[in-house]
Structures are given as structure tokens and as C-alpha cells.
Design a protein around this motif. Sequence first.
Motif, short mmCIF file in Angstrom:
data_model
loop_
_atom_site.label_atom_id
_atom_site.label_comp_id
_atom_site.label_asym_id
_atom_site.label_seq_id
_atom_site.Cartn_x
_atom_site.Cartn_y
_atom_site.Cartn_z
N PHE A 153 48.10 11.82 22.74
CA PHE A 153 49.39 12.47 22.55
C PHE A 153 49.50 13.20 21.21
O PHE A 153 49.98 14.33 21.15
N GLY A 154 49.07 12.57 20.12
CA GLY A 154 49.25 13.17 18.79
C GLY A 154 48.63 14.56 18.69
O GLY A 154 49.28 15.51 18.25
N ALA A 155 47.39 14.70 19.13
CA ALA A 155 46.71 15.99 19.06
C ALA A 155 47.37 17.01 19.99
O ALA A 155 47.55 18.18 19.62
N GLU A 156 47.75 16.58 21.18
CA GLU A 156 48.40 17.49 22.13
C GLU A 156 49.75 17.96 21.59
O GLU A 156 50.09 19.15 21.67
N PHE A 157 50.51 17.05 21.04
CA PHE A 157 51.82 17.40 20.52
C PHE A 157 51.71 18.34 19.32
O PHE A 157 52.46 19.31 19.22
N LEU A 158 50.76 18.07 18.44
CA LEU A 158 50.55 18.95 17.29
C LEU A 158 50.20 20.36 17.75
O LEU A 158 50.74 21.33 17.21
N ALA A 159 49.35 20.48 18.74
CA ALA A 159 49.00 21.81 19.25
C ALA A 159 50.23 22.52 19.80
O ALA A 159 50.41 23.72 19.58
N CYS A 160 51.10 21.79 20.50
CA CYS A 160 52.34 22.39 21.01
C CYS A 160 53.22 22.87 19.87
O CYS A 160 53.78 23.98 19.92
N PHE A 161 53.37 22.06 18.84
CA PHE A 161 54.23 22.44 17.71
C PHE A 161 53.64 23.62 16.95
O PHE A 161 54.39 24.51 16.52
N GLU A 162 52.34 23.63 16.77
CA GLU A 162 51.72 24.77 16.07
C GLU A 162 51.90 26.05 16.87
O GLU A 162 52.16 27.12 16.30
#
Length: 196
Positions: A153-162
Amino acid sequence: MFPETPAAVAALSVATRFCSPALFNHCVRSYLWGAVYGTAHGIAFDDELFYVSALLHDIGLTEAFDSHRLPFEEAGGQLAWVCGVAAGWPAGRAARVTEIIMLHMREDVSPAGDPESHLLQVASSWEVVGRHPEEFSPDARAEILARYPRLGFGAEFLACFEDQARRKPDSAAAASVRNDVAGRIAANPLEGRPTA
């Protein structure tokens, strides 16, 4: 355990269909963390309203509902309004779900003034950046993560926010990226758990 009203069933159906497995689990965990926190602090809240808000709070990050113009939380709040009204909610109750979802990206809301928004803020900030870890016991962490694992989740969420930050530089997501959400996600104690 989860509400089974028409609006709750609709929110679950939408989240299941359009969220990735990692994002779906995050939304369910946000509901569970908020319920745990609310119970521990004696915060009375509308369970159906909170559940629908938690399940749909990040739906605006999905490909199907990502708005080119609106911040993701505003787009998601509007979709949640549609789900609520379609399930029979009066317009005023549907407006509350929009408000809760939009406020989860704002400054803290007091539990006395708006318990559902407060719970979603606490739960989602714990989920994403590990804020207030003392509020969530090791036993609660182990049980919830075993049932709804993070799945990267952390990596996926960061990619969404970026991605949101690049396209919507004035959004709350962009402000989070500028304020080192990447470092805070990496430091989140939940990120150290196996993602099974």
C-alpha cells in the motif's frame, strides 16, 4: 461487523470493483482503525456514515474516478454523495459524507464537532504516515493487518499522490508531497510489517 444498509452495501460494491486490492484494504482498515479509536475514546459516531466515508474516501485516486480538475478527495466526496442518494439517503445526509471525505485531507477536526471526520482523519493519517502509533495496540495491529494486509500500500499510495501533485499542484495531495509524505510513509511502523 460491518453495516449492511443499502448505502453501506453500495459503498462496498464500488470500493471492491474500482479500488486495487491494496487501496481497498486501506479503506477497510481506515474504518476499522477509526472504530477502534472511537471506542477507546468514547466517541459516539454514526457507524453507517463513517463506514461509507471510509470505504470511499480514496475512490478519487482510482483510474475510473480520478478527476482532471478536482482534488481527489473532492471527486471522491461527490461520488459518495451519488452512492448515498441512490441508496435512499436524503440530500443532507449525502452532503455529510461528502464533507467527511473532503475534511480527511484538512487540518484536525474536533471529535465533539464532527466525530466521523475526526475518526477518518485519525485513521487515515495512522494508515498512511503512522501518526499517533500509541493509539493502536500491537494486538489490534496484528489482528487488523492479518485480515486486511497492506499488499504494498505505501508505495502504491505514494505513486498516486505524486501523480496527483504533478497534475494538481494546488491540491492537498501536492502539499503532502512537498511536506515529505514519502519520508513519512517510509517511517510508518505499519510499513515494516509483512505485506503477505
